[in-house]
Design an enzyme around this catalytic site. Structure first.
Site, short mmCIF file in Angstrom:
data_model
loop_
_atom_site.label_atom_id
_atom_site.label_comp_id
_atom_site.label_asym_id
_atom_site.label_seq_id
_atom_site.Cartn_x
_atom_site.Cartn_y
_atom_site.Cartn_z
N HIS A 9 -4.52 6.84 -0.55
CA HIS A 9 -5.32 5.51 -0.27
C HIS A 9 -6.67 5.86 -0.76
CE1 HIS A 9 -5.42 7.69 3.53
NE2 HIS A 9 -6.55 7.38 3.60
N GLY A 27 -11.04 14.85 5.89
CA GLY A 27 -10.80 13.74 6.81
C GLY A 27 -9.72 12.91 6.77
N GLN A 28 -8.72 13.48 5.80
CA GLN A 28 -7.63 12.37 5.75
C GLN A 28 -6.66 12.28 6.87
OE1 GLN A 28 -4.88 13.62 2.36
NE2 GLN A 28 -3.86 11.84 2.59
N SER A 29 -6.48 11.34 7.16
CA SER A 29 -5.76 11.05 8.44
C SER A 29 -4.44 10.20 8.21
CB SER A 29 -6.58 10.07 9.81
OG SER A 29 -6.96 8.96 9.14
N ILE A 67 -8.54 -1.14 9.26
CA ILE A 67 -8.43 -1.47 10.75
C ILE A 67 -9.92 -1.38 11.51
CG2 ILE A 67 -7.52 0.36 11.96
CD1 ILE A 67 -5.45 -1.39 13.25
N HIS A 124 -10.55 4.19 -0.31
CA HIS A 124 -11.41 3.39 0.48
C HIS A 124 -12.15 2.58 -0.63
CE1 HIS A 124 -10.68 5.46 4.38
NE2 HIS A 124 -10.15 6.36 3.63
N ASN A 176 -10.28 10.57 0.78
CA ASN A 176 -10.29 11.83 1.54
C ASN A 176 -8.91 12.53 1.31
OD1 ASN A 176 -12.84 11.20 2.56
ND2 ASN A 176 -11.76 9.91 4.05
P1 5GP Z 1 -8.50 8.50 6.01
O1 5GP Z 1 -9.08 8.82 7.45
O2 5GP Z 1 -7.13 9.02 5.86
O3 5GP Z 1 -9.07 8.78 4.87
O4 5GP Z 1 -8.21 6.80 6.04
C1 5GP Z 1 -7.13 6.35 6.84
C2 5GP Z 1 -8.03 4.96 7.20
O5 5GP Z 1 -6.74 4.12 7.73
C3 5GP Z 1 -8.75 4.65 8.27
O6 5GP Z 1 -10.08 4.32 7.83
C4 5GP Z 1 -8.23 3.95 9.41
O7 5GP Z 1 -8.92 2.91 9.85
C5 5GP Z 1 -7.20 3.27 8.80
N1 5GP Z 1 -5.92 2.93 9.34
C6 5GP Z 1 -5.21 3.84 10.10
N2 5GP Z 1 -4.27 2.96 10.78
C7 5GP Z 1 -4.12 1.88 10.14
C8 5GP Z 1 -3.57 0.78 10.47
O8 5GP Z 1 -2.69 0.72 11.32
N3 5GP Z 1 -3.90 -0.47 9.67
C9 5GP Z 1 -4.76 -0.44 8.88
N4 5GP Z 1 -5.15 -1.80 8.33
N5 5GP Z 1 -5.81 0.49 8.69
C10 5GP Z 1 -5.55 1.83 9.27
#
Ligand code: 5GP
Ligand code: ZN
Length: 113
Positions: free
Chosen positions: A99, A92-94, A31, A101, A86
């Site tokens: 998942h 930085g895992q959110s 997103i 990337h 992550n």
């Molecule tokens: P992280 O920060 O955990 O490595 O990656 C999480 C990713 O999920 C981020 O890049 C963020 O932009 C993406 N993301 C978070 N919420 C959503 C969502 O509702 N839909 C989509 N398509 N991506 C999301």
């Protein structure tokens, strides 16, 4: 996991731009893209992170990499691409659903931030 954002994308409770799906995996556009191609490759099965995977998940984890290869090829990322997960807050895992990337379409630097 009823309260997991990415499980809800798998079950279509939350919309996403899905670019690939098979029995084990879903791939959808991030997103908040950080590159011309930025998709997330996730297992349909809920795993909180790579650290929470088990030895029995070897086939699934391998499959996700082969999906990454396939999507990179389909997106024409011949000049290079990056696959990264992550793991944990410190990295930085959110979203707590494993998942990967897949990023491509621009030059990248190393080390990452
Ligand atoms: P992280 O920060 O955990 O490595 O990656 C999480 C990713 O999920 C981020 O890049 C963020 O932009 C993406 N993301 C978070 N919420 C959503 C969502 O509702 N839909 C989509 N398509 N991506 C999301
Ligand atoms: Zn989940």
């Amino acid at each position: 996991m009823s309260d997991c954002l990415f499980c809800k994308i798998v079950s279509r409770q939350i919309p996403a731009q899905i670019v690939f799906e098979d029995d084990l995996a879903v791939v959808f556009k991030d997103i908040n893209p950080q590159a011309p191609t930025h998709v997330l490759i996730i297992p349909k099965k809920h795993l909180s992170s790579l650290a929470d995977s088990a030895d029995d998940d070897a086939g699934l984890l391998g499959h996700l990499q082969l999906v990454a290869r396939r999507i990179a090829k389909e997106h024409g990322l011949t000049k290079g691409f990056r696959v990264v997960t992550n793991n944990g807050q410190g990295a930085g895992q959110s979203v707590d659903h494993l998942h990967y990337h897949l990023l491509g379409g621009r030059a990248m630097t190393w080390p990452p931030g």
